[in-house]
Design a protein around this motif. Structure first.
Motif, PDB file in Angstrom:
ATOM      1  N   LYS A   1       0.728  -1.370   0.182  1.00 59.92           N
ATOM      2  CA  LYS A   1       0.056   0.107  -0.044  1.00 59.92           C
ATOM      3  C   LYS A   1       0.874   1.158   0.130  1.00 59.92           C
ATOM      4  O   LYS A   1       0.619   2.135  -0.766  1.00 59.92           O
ATOM      5  N   GLN A   2       1.974   1.194   0.895  1.00 63.48           N
ATOM      6  CA  GLN A   2       2.782   2.303   1.012  1.00 63.48           C
ATOM      7  C   GLN A   2       3.628   2.752  -0.409  1.00 63.48           C
ATOM      8  O   GLN A   2       3.695   3.786  -0.771  1.00 63.48           O
ATOM      9  N   LEU A   3       4.096   1.347  -0.994  1.00 63.76           N
ATOM     10  CA  LEU A   3       4.641   1.575  -2.247  1.00 63.76           C
ATOM     11  C   LEU A   3       3.595   2.477  -3.300  1.00 63.76           C
ATOM     12  O   LEU A   3       4.067   3.160  -4.019  1.00 63.76           O
ATOM     13  N   ALA A   4       2.684   1.797  -3.418  1.00 61.94           N
ATOM     14  CA  ALA A   4       1.491   2.457  -4.372  1.00 61.94           C
ATOM     15  C   ALA A   4       1.402   3.952  -4.029  1.00 61.94           C
ATOM     16  O   ALA A   4       1.246   4.820  -4.872  1.00 61.94           O
ATOM     17  N   LEU A   5       1.236   4.365  -2.778  1.00 65.14           N
ATOM     18  CA  LEU A   5       1.045   5.501  -2.383  1.00 65.14           C
ATOM     19  C   LEU A   5       2.178   6.717  -2.424  1.00 65.14           C
ATOM     20  O   LEU A   5       2.334   7.674  -2.343  1.00 65.14           O
ATOM     21  N   THR A   6       3.413   5.867  -2.379  1.00 65.84           N
ATOM     22  CA  THR A   6       4.649   7.077  -2.339  1.00 65.84           C
ATOM     23  C   THR A   6       4.752   7.772  -3.681  1.00 65.84           C
ATOM     24  O   THR A   6       5.065   7.276  -4.596  1.00 65.84           O
ATOM     25  N   PRO A   7       4.915   8.983  -3.528  1.00 63.76           N
ATOM     26  CA  PRO A   7       5.191   9.941  -4.621  1.00 63.76           C
ATOM     27  C   PRO A   7       6.668   9.649  -5.116  1.00 63.76           C
ATOM     28  O   PRO A   7       7.648   9.462  -4.180  1.00 63.76           O
ATOM     29  N   LEU A   8       6.731  10.025  -6.386  1.00 63.01           N
ATOM     30  CA  LEU A   8       8.246   9.542  -6.792  1.00 63.01           C
ATOM     31  C   LEU A   8       8.859  10.863  -7.268  1.00 63.01           C
ATOM     32  O   LEU A   8       8.523  11.861  -7.564  1.00 63.01           O
ATOM     33  N   ASP A   9      10.263  10.722  -7.136  1.00 63.53           N
ATOM     34  CA  ASP A   9      11.224  11.924  -7.301  1.00 63.53           C
ATOM     35  C   ASP A   9      12.187  11.321  -8.243  1.00 63.53           C
ATOM     36  O   ASP A   9      13.358  10.884  -7.506  1.00 63.53           O
TER      37      ASP A   9
ATOM     38  N   VAL B   1       2.737  -1.642  -9.331  1.00 66.06           N
ATOM     39  CA  VAL B   1       1.414  -0.928  -9.744  1.00 66.06           C
ATOM     40  C   VAL B   1       0.988  -1.586 -11.108  1.00 66.06           C
ATOM     41  O   VAL B   1      -0.293  -1.957 -11.295  1.00 66.06           O
ATOM     42  N   ASP B   2       1.637  -1.752 -12.092  1.00 67.37           N
ATOM     43  CA  ASP B   2       1.278  -2.395 -13.416  1.00 67.37           C
ATOM     44  C   ASP B   2       0.797  -3.832 -13.204  1.00 67.37           C
ATOM     45  O   ASP B   2      -0.280  -4.242 -13.926  1.00 67.37           O
ATOM     46  N   GLY B   3       1.557  -4.534 -12.511  1.00 67.64           N
ATOM     47  CA  GLY B   3       1.529  -6.039 -12.570  1.00 67.64           C
ATOM     48  C   GLY B   3       0.294  -6.321 -11.615  1.00 67.64           C
ATOM     49  O   GLY B   3      -0.453  -7.289 -11.836  1.00 67.64           O
ATOM     50  N   PHE B   4       0.230  -5.830 -10.416  1.00 64.49           N
ATOM     51  CA  PHE B   4      -0.398  -6.306  -9.260  1.00 64.49           C
ATOM     52  C   PHE B   4      -1.819  -5.339  -8.901  1.00 64.49           C
ATOM     53  O   PHE B   4      -2.568  -6.060  -8.414  1.00 64.49           O
ATOM     54  N   LEU B   5      -1.461  -4.166  -8.871  1.00 61.35           N
ATOM     55  CA  LEU B   5      -2.659  -3.348  -8.238  1.00 61.35           C
ATOM     56  C   LEU B   5      -3.488  -2.630  -9.481  1.00 61.35           C
ATOM     57  O   LEU B   5      -4.635  -2.568  -9.161  1.00 61.35           O
ATOM     58  N   ARG B   6      -3.061  -2.263 -10.458  1.00 60.13           N
ATOM     59  CA  ARG B   6      -3.812  -1.485 -11.425  1.00 60.13           C
ATOM     60  C   ARG B   6      -4.962  -2.174 -12.142  1.00 60.13           C
ATOM     61  O   ARG B   6      -6.090  -1.808 -12.212  1.00 60.13           O
ATOM     62  N   THR B   7      -4.718  -3.418 -12.621  1.00 59.02           N
ATOM     63  CA  THR B   7      -5.749  -4.048 -13.456  1.00 59.02           C
ATOM     64  C   THR B   7      -5.790  -5.446 -12.915  1.00 59.02           C
ATOM     65  O   THR B   7      -4.830  -6.166 -12.194  1.00 59.02           O
ATOM     66  N   ARG B   8      -6.974  -6.320 -13.283  1.00 57.20           N
ATOM     67  CA  ARG B   8      -6.922  -7.604 -12.706  1.00 57.20           C
ATOM     68  C   ARG B   8      -6.095  -8.622 -13.344  1.00 57.20           C
ATOM     69  O   ARG B   8      -5.765  -9.578 -12.772  1.00 57.20           O
TER      70      ARG B   8
END
Ligand SMILES: Cc1cc2nc3c(=O)[nH]c(=O)nc-3n(C[C@H](O)[C@H](O)[C@H](O)COP(=O)(O)OP(=O)(O)OC[C@H]3O[C@@H](n4cnc5c(N)ncnc54)[C@H](O)[C@@H]3O)c2cc1C
Length: 484
Positions: free
Chosen positions: A146-154, A204-211
């Motif tokens: 969850k934290q990884l998905a929410l972490t803003p990127l720099d 994000v692309d593999g596990f969280l965004r789509t089924r």
């Protein structure tokens, strides 16, 4: 002045060059593709194993459900039916998470999406069922994801995923048995060298965004048949000229524009547009020592590479019927049961391929004098621990292949080194998994780069067209919860 549709020269017959060639030829543009090797496919190709006389892949290449451009390219060229889509993955690890010192039997953890749950919850029950993580570790893992998905990127100042995981207090067991297992095989690098942004992209692309992003697509025939034979025939049918075993020495540039290419055999070909689709290590040596814009490409030299090793084994009997397996706590990372996948127990035996990504420890000094035979023996030992029947099986043949420059390293800062496909030189375009696509070194990245180079080229020809697909639709809950 040449006609706007004068020949486009593509240098390199890997997937990036092929995506470019097919797309241009589909639009009726004259194309000449030069490939220095005897076959197409580049790093995704096969070679003939002398002992078995079989075409074997230099390494198993798999795609994923989230690889939209690669999967569409396969449909376009008519090879998508030669992939099997794995909707169940088999993670093999200790039966329990307790390090109680007793030799624990292994458990095959079947990992699949829950049919009733939407993204990003569809894989929660699968994660929850992993035998080799304790309940508190699974809670910690969910928190980390969850934290990884929410972490803003720099991108200018990002840590490695290894450092970030420690900061997030992920336990060593979770790091070793989950993050390491997924990321090393997806990005072919060690956690100490993977950037936070690339690690985030995988999840994000593999596990969280789509089924379906996590599903794995495995070719059922040797790569040579796909990218070599089928695409070669298609290009020839489209009147594209494909020159195999014809290396290009230099791209000629005069007054800021492309004027031709010089082949290694000394021949010169006049042309106004070149797509340079070779590995990043080759690019600068194929351009003149001086031309306006060279400076902007100099960062390419800082891109580092990582090795991948594959161990090919032929036994006299089947040691497991599983089509594939992902290993935890092992040197071996993935097993592909090629005989099952190809539906061909060959005369040469039952063929298994073991992949070891980021195999830094198996090359150079880090190998610590271990011979190939010793490394192969370790792999067989690991297989025997899981499938004791391996002891009864006779090893008919084996070989180990290490690609030292298999992929570019997705280290922090890598995105600053990857150039655009459009260059400062008129008529010169770059393609290759290493160019700026946002993707790691994958077939998806290669195809994307080829399409992006083609978009720029068509634009410069006054025929603008959007070739890249819009991003695939994010699940509504993933949008709400993580802003993906
Ligand atoms: C061992 C291994 C395992 C991998 N596993 C996977 C996987 O499972 N999934 C995945 O998505 N990706 C995987 N990859 C990465 C994938 O293979 C690459 O990202 C992709 O194939 C790169 O394509 P490309 O066109 O950018 O480059 P390349 O495939 O390297 O193509 C460049 C081509 O240019 C040619 N060339 C070079 N110099 C010249 C010259 N002077 N003249 C003419 N031709 C020249 C080369 O011969 C080559 O054919 C793996 C790579 C390796 C090595």
């Amino acid at each position: 002045m040449g006609a706007p549709h004068s020949e486009v020269v593509i240098i390199g017959g890997g997937l990036s060059g092929l995506a470019c060639a097919v797309t241009l030829a589909d639009r009726g543009l004259p194309v000449s593709l030069f490939e220095s090797r005897p076959r197409l496919g580049g790093r995704a190709s096969s070679f003939e194993d002398r002992q078995t006389q079989h075409l074997i892949d230099n390494c198993q290449h798999v795609s994923m459900g989230c690889c939209d451009e690669f999967n569409r390219f396969c449909e376009t060229v008519g090879i998508s039916s030669s992939f099997r889509r794995e909707k169940k993955l088999y993670f093999i690890g200790p039966r329990s998470s307790r390090p109680d010192g007793i030799e624990q039997p292994f458990k095959i953890n079947a990992f699949s999406a829950n049919p009733c749950l939407p993204a990003p919850f569809h894989l929660l029950p699968a994660f929850g069922g992993l035998s080799y993580l304790s309940f508190p570790e699974k809670i910690g893992l969910a928190r980390g994801l969850k934290q990884l998905a929410l972490t803003p990127l720099d991108l200018d100042n990002e840590p490695t995923i290894a450092a970030w995981l420690v900061e997030q207090k992920q336990s060593q067991n979770v790091i070793d048995r989950f993050w390491n297992v997924v990321l090393v095989s997806a990005l072919s690098e060690s956690l100490e060298r993977i950037s936070l942004s690339h690690a985030r992209k995988v999840f994000v692309d593999g596990f969280l965004r789509t089924r379906n992003g996590w599903q794995v697509l495995i070719p059922t025939v040797p790569l040579e048949k796909l990218y070599g034979e089928v695409i070669l025939k298609r290009l020839e049918k489209q009147q594209a000229k494909v020159h195999l075993q014809t290396g290009v020495d230099r791209v000629q540039i005069t007054d800021g524009k492309v004027t031709g290419v010089q082949l290694r055999d000394g021949r010169e070909i006049a042309c106004e547009r070149v797509v340079l689709a070779v590995p990043h290590q080759r690019v600068l040596s194929m351009l003149p020592d001086e031309f306006e814009g060279r400076e902007s490409l100099s960062k390419i030299e800082q891109i580092e590479s990582a090795p991948i090793t594959s161990v090919h084994l032929w036994f006299d009997r089947e040691i497991t019927a599983l089509p594939h397996a992902v290993f935890v706590d092992s040197l071996s990372q993935w097993m592909f049961n090629r005989s099952r996948i190809m539906q061909q127990p060959s005369e040469a035996g039952f063929y298994y391929q073991i992949v070891i990504s980021a195999s830094h420890n198996l090359t150079g000094e880090a190998r610590q004098g271990r011979t190939q035979a010793e490394i192969i023996a370790t792999v067989i030992e690991e297989l025997t621990r899981i499938w004791p029947e391996t002891t009864q099986a006779q090893l008919i043949h084996s070989r180990m292949v290490t690609e030292h420059q298999a992929v570019f390293s997705v280290k922090p800062g890598i995105e600053r080194l990857r150039p655009s496909q459009r260059t400062a030189v008129k008529g010169l375009y770059l393609a290759g998994d290493w160019t700026s696509t946002g993707w790691p070194a994958t077939m998806e990245g290669a195809v994307r780069s080829g399409l992006q180079a083609t978009e720029f080229l068509l634009d410069d020809l006054g025929q603008p067209e959007s070739l890249l697909l819009p991003p695939s639709k994010t699940g509504i809950l993933s949008k709400i919860l993580f802003g993906l």
